[in-house]
Design a protein around this motif. Sequence first.
Motif, PDB file in Angstrom:
ATOM      1  N   ARG A 131      -5.455  -4.398   4.949  1.00 35.79           N
ATOM      2  CA  ARG A 131      -5.352  -2.961   5.223  1.00 35.79           C
ATOM      3  C   ARG A 131      -4.092  -2.317   4.645  1.00 35.79           C
ATOM      4  O   ARG A 131      -4.151  -1.188   4.146  1.00 35.79           O
ATOM      5  CB  ARG A 131      -5.437  -2.721   6.735  1.00 35.79           C
ATOM      6  CG  ARG A 131      -5.557  -1.253   7.106  1.00 35.79           C
ATOM      7  CD  ARG A 131      -5.905  -1.067   8.569  1.00 35.79           C
ATOM      8  NE  ARG A 131      -7.278  -1.484   8.853  1.00 35.79           N
ATOM      9  CZ  ARG A 131      -7.613  -2.560   9.559  1.00 35.79           C
ATOM     10  NH1 ARG A 131      -6.660  -3.346  10.054  1.00 35.79           N
ATOM     11  NH2 ARG A 131      -8.862  -2.867   9.772  1.00 35.79           N
ATOM     12  N   PRO A 132      -2.933  -2.981   4.655  1.00 30.80           N
ATOM     13  CA  PRO A 132      -1.737  -2.340   4.075  1.00 30.80           C
ATOM     14  C   PRO A 132      -1.859  -2.018   2.587  1.00 30.80           C
ATOM     15  O   PRO A 132      -1.090  -1.192   2.072  1.00 30.80           O
ATOM     16  CB  PRO A 132      -0.635  -3.385   4.326  1.00 30.80           C
ATOM     17  CG  PRO A 132      -1.115  -4.162   5.507  1.00 30.80           C
ATOM     18  CD  PRO A 132      -2.599  -4.242   5.337  1.00 30.80           C
ATOM     19  N   ILE A 133      -2.807  -2.644   1.897  1.00 35.17           N
ATOM     20  CA  ILE A 133      -2.958  -2.408   0.467  1.00 35.17           C
ATOM     21  C   ILE A 133      -3.789  -1.159   0.189  1.00 35.17           C
ATOM     22  O   ILE A 133      -3.777  -0.630  -0.921  1.00 35.17           O
ATOM     23  CB  ILE A 133      -3.602  -3.654  -0.200  1.00 35.17           C
ATOM     24  CG1 ILE A 133      -2.681  -4.862  -0.022  1.00 35.17           C
ATOM     25  CG2 ILE A 133      -3.873  -3.440  -1.679  1.00 35.17           C
ATOM     26  CD1 ILE A 133      -3.263  -6.158  -0.520  1.00 35.17           C
ATOM     27  N   GLY A 134      -4.481  -0.641   1.199  1.00 31.74           N
ATOM     28  CA  GLY A 134      -5.359   0.503   1.008  1.00 31.74           C
ATOM     29  C   GLY A 134      -4.728   1.675   0.278  1.00 31.74           C
ATOM     30  O   GLY A 134      -5.284   2.191  -0.695  1.00 31.74           O
ATOM     31  N   PRO A 135      -3.537   2.141   0.700  1.00 37.01           N
ATOM     32  CA  PRO A 135      -2.912   3.267  -0.013  1.00 37.01           C
ATOM     33  C   PRO A 135      -2.607   2.961  -1.474  1.00 37.01           C
ATOM     34  O   PRO A 135      -2.635   3.855  -2.321  1.00 37.01           O
ATOM     35  CB  PRO A 135      -1.624   3.506   0.789  1.00 37.01           C
ATOM     36  CG  PRO A 135      -1.932   2.981   2.161  1.00 37.01           C
ATOM     37  CD  PRO A 135      -2.810   1.795   1.937  1.00 37.01           C
ATOM     38  N   ARG A 136      -2.322   1.707  -1.765  1.00 29.15           N
ATOM     39  CA  ARG A 136      -2.081   1.341  -3.163  1.00 29.15           C
ATOM     40  C   ARG A 136      -3.344   1.512  -4.001  1.00 29.15           C
ATOM     41  O   ARG A 136      -3.275   1.971  -5.146  1.00 29.15           O
ATOM     42  CB  ARG A 136      -1.620  -0.121  -3.254  1.00 29.15           C
ATOM     43  CG  ARG A 136      -0.297  -0.427  -2.580  1.00 29.15           C
ATOM     44  CD  ARG A 136       0.068  -1.892  -2.786  1.00 29.15           C
ATOM     45  NE  ARG A 136       1.410  -2.202  -2.318  1.00 29.15           N
ATOM     46  CZ  ARG A 136       2.034  -3.347  -2.567  1.00 29.15           C
ATOM     47  NH1 ARG A 136       1.424  -4.285  -3.279  1.00 29.15           N
ATOM     48  NH2 ARG A 136       3.267  -3.551  -2.118  1.00 29.15           N
ATOM     49  N   VAL A 137      -4.477   1.119  -3.435  1.00 28.95           N
ATOM     50  CA  VAL A 137      -5.741   1.254  -4.155  1.00 28.95           C
ATOM     51  C   VAL A 137      -6.026   2.715  -4.461  1.00 28.95           C
ATOM     52  O   VAL A 137      -6.411   3.075  -5.577  1.00 28.95           O
ATOM     53  CB  VAL A 137      -6.899   0.634  -3.343  1.00 28.95           C
ATOM     54  CG1 VAL A 137      -8.225   0.835  -4.061  1.00 28.95           C
ATOM     55  CG2 VAL A 137      -6.653  -0.850  -3.102  1.00 28.95           C
ATOM     56  N   ILE A 138      -5.828   3.576  -3.469  1.00 28.64           N
ATOM     57  CA  ILE A 138      -6.054   5.006  -3.665  1.00 28.64           C
ATOM     58  C   ILE A 138      -5.147   5.552  -4.765  1.00 28.64           C
ATOM     59  O   ILE A 138      -5.590   6.290  -5.654  1.00 28.64           O
ATOM     60  CB  ILE A 138      -5.820   5.766  -2.343  1.00 28.64           C
ATOM     61  CG1 ILE A 138      -6.884   5.364  -1.308  1.00 28.64           C
ATOM     62  CG2 ILE A 138      -5.842   7.272  -2.584  1.00 28.64           C
ATOM     63  CD1 ILE A 138      -6.619   5.915   0.079  1.00 28.64           C
ATOM     64  N   ALA A 139      -3.873   5.159  -4.724  1.00 34.27           N
ATOM     65  CA  ALA A 139      -2.918   5.647  -5.722  1.00 34.27           C
ATOM     66  C   ALA A 139      -3.303   5.175  -7.123  1.00 34.27           C
ATOM     67  O   ALA A 139      -3.256   5.959  -8.090  1.00 34.27           O
ATOM     68  CB  ALA A 139      -1.513   5.168  -5.374  1.00 34.27           C
ATOM     69  N   LEU A 140      -3.686   3.907  -7.253  1.00 33.33           N
ATOM     70  CA  LEU A 140      -4.043   3.394  -8.573  1.00 33.33           C
ATOM     71  C   LEU A 140      -5.322   4.038  -9.084  1.00 33.33           C
ATOM     72  O   LEU A 140      -5.408   4.414 -10.264  1.00 33.33           O
ATOM     73  CB  LEU A 140      -4.190   1.877  -8.526  1.00 33.33           C
ATOM     74  CG  LEU A 140      -4.533   1.202  -9.862  1.00 33.33           C
ATOM     75  CD1 LEU A 140      -3.501   1.542 -10.931  1.00 33.33           C
ATOM     76  CD2 LEU A 140      -4.650  -0.309  -9.684  1.00 33.33           C
ATOM     77  N   ASN A 141      -6.309   4.199  -8.216  1.00 30.31           N
ATOM     78  CA  ASN A 141      -7.557   4.834  -8.639  1.00 30.31           C
ATOM     79  C   ASN A 141      -7.307   6.252  -9.144  1.00 30.31           C
ATOM     80  O   ASN A 141      -7.886   6.676 -10.156  1.00 30.31           O
ATOM     81  CB  ASN A 141      -8.562   4.865  -7.483  1.00 30.31           C
ATOM     82  CG  ASN A 141      -9.236   3.524  -7.255  1.00 30.31           C
ATOM     83  OD1 ASN A 141      -9.227   2.651  -8.122  1.00 30.31           O
ATOM     84  ND2 ASN A 141      -9.838   3.358  -6.095  1.00 30.31           N
ATOM     85  N   ASP A 142      -6.451   7.004  -8.447  1.00 32.83           N
ATOM     86  CA  ASP A 142      -6.142   8.367  -8.888  1.00 32.83           C
ATOM     87  C   ASP A 142      -5.536   8.361 -10.290  1.00 32.83           C
ATOM     88  O   ASP A 142      -5.888   9.188 -11.144  1.00 32.83           O
ATOM     89  CB  ASP A 142      -5.173   9.036  -7.913  1.00 32.83           C
ATOM     90  CG  ASP A 142      -5.834   9.449  -6.606  1.00 32.83           C
ATOM     91  OD1 ASP A 142      -7.085   9.505  -6.574  1.00 32.83           O
ATOM     92  OD2 ASP A 142      -5.107   9.699  -5.622  1.00 32.83           O
ATOM     93  N   ARG A 143      -4.645   7.440 -10.537  1.00 29.67           N
ATOM     94  CA  ARG A 143      -3.990   7.385 -11.843  1.00 29.67           C
ATOM     95  C   ARG A 143      -4.935   6.886 -12.933  1.00 29.67           C
ATOM     96  O   ARG A 143      -4.836   7.301 -14.096  1.00 29.67           O
ATOM     97  CB  ARG A 143      -2.746   6.505 -11.747  1.00 29.67           C
ATOM     98  CG  ARG A 143      -1.604   7.215 -10.999  1.00 29.67           C
ATOM     99  CD  ARG A 143      -0.553   6.230 -10.508  1.00 29.67           C
ATOM    100  NE  ARG A 143       0.576   6.920  -9.880  1.00 29.67           N
ATOM    101  CZ  ARG A 143       0.550   7.405  -8.643  1.00 29.67           C
ATOM    102  NH1 ARG A 143      -0.559   7.314  -7.907  1.00 29.67           N
ATOM    103  NH2 ARG A 143       1.622   8.005  -8.133  1.00 29.67           N
TER     104      ARG A 143
END
Length: 267
Positions: A131-143
């Motif tokens: 779960r802590p990786i979730g925000p990273r996934v969102i950030a990478l997908n946006d970029r």
Amino acid sequence: MTDNGPLRYVALGDSQTEGCGDGDDVRGLRGWADRLAEHLARDTPELLYANLAVRGRLAGQVRDEQLAPALALEPGLATVVAGVNDLLRPRFDADEVAGHLEAMFAALTAQGARVATVTFPDVARITPLARPIGPRVIALNDRIRQAAARHGVVVAETSHHPVVTDRRLWSPDRLHAGPLGHARIAAAVADALGLPGSDDGWTRPLPVDPRPVSGLRAVGGELRWAGSFLGPWLVRRVRGRSSGDGRRAKRPELLAMPRPAALHPLD
């Protein structure tokens, strides 16, 4: 996609593109890129296919090790999928990872290749411990979306659809897609590229699993997964080792793909 000679398809990436989770190192790996090549071969007079992906590679390593060989093969179509291994590292920088991806997008499209990539699913829905990786996934997908838009790169938006986090699409290690998952990724990329015979069927949910999982069984499953897969992965990280150490690309040269009699990426 090309009017002169055979279509050249080159796949760049890490373990997913190599095909981990779809076959094994004894019988051989298939994977979504192989499945996409099979789909292409069905409707292409002549297809040459190379897969430069190597498991364990970070996005910067994919760029350093695979981009130049890919450009030398002069692809008409290339897929670039990397970044998951970066997401799992303590010092993750979404801008840095996306920068490596964008450099590959830019170089390949500048040479005339049509390029496709994917966005990544919410790993917390596959593995609650992630779960802590979730925000990273969102950030990478946006970029990834932003970089793709700047270079005309096709994006298969796998992150948008709940089915991609159905555990039945994933191998027991939950880090790699299983055969059905690889088939869905191939179908997603084929759909994004608008290939003949492709559609949005890959977005549809699987039939309801008739075997409900109790809370106790779920906890037991998480503990077994942690012991069998997470623990060994952490040990490799501490020792500075990678699953890809000493490995080479499985298909480094362009080779002809035979035309299948009848095939769909979901098979």
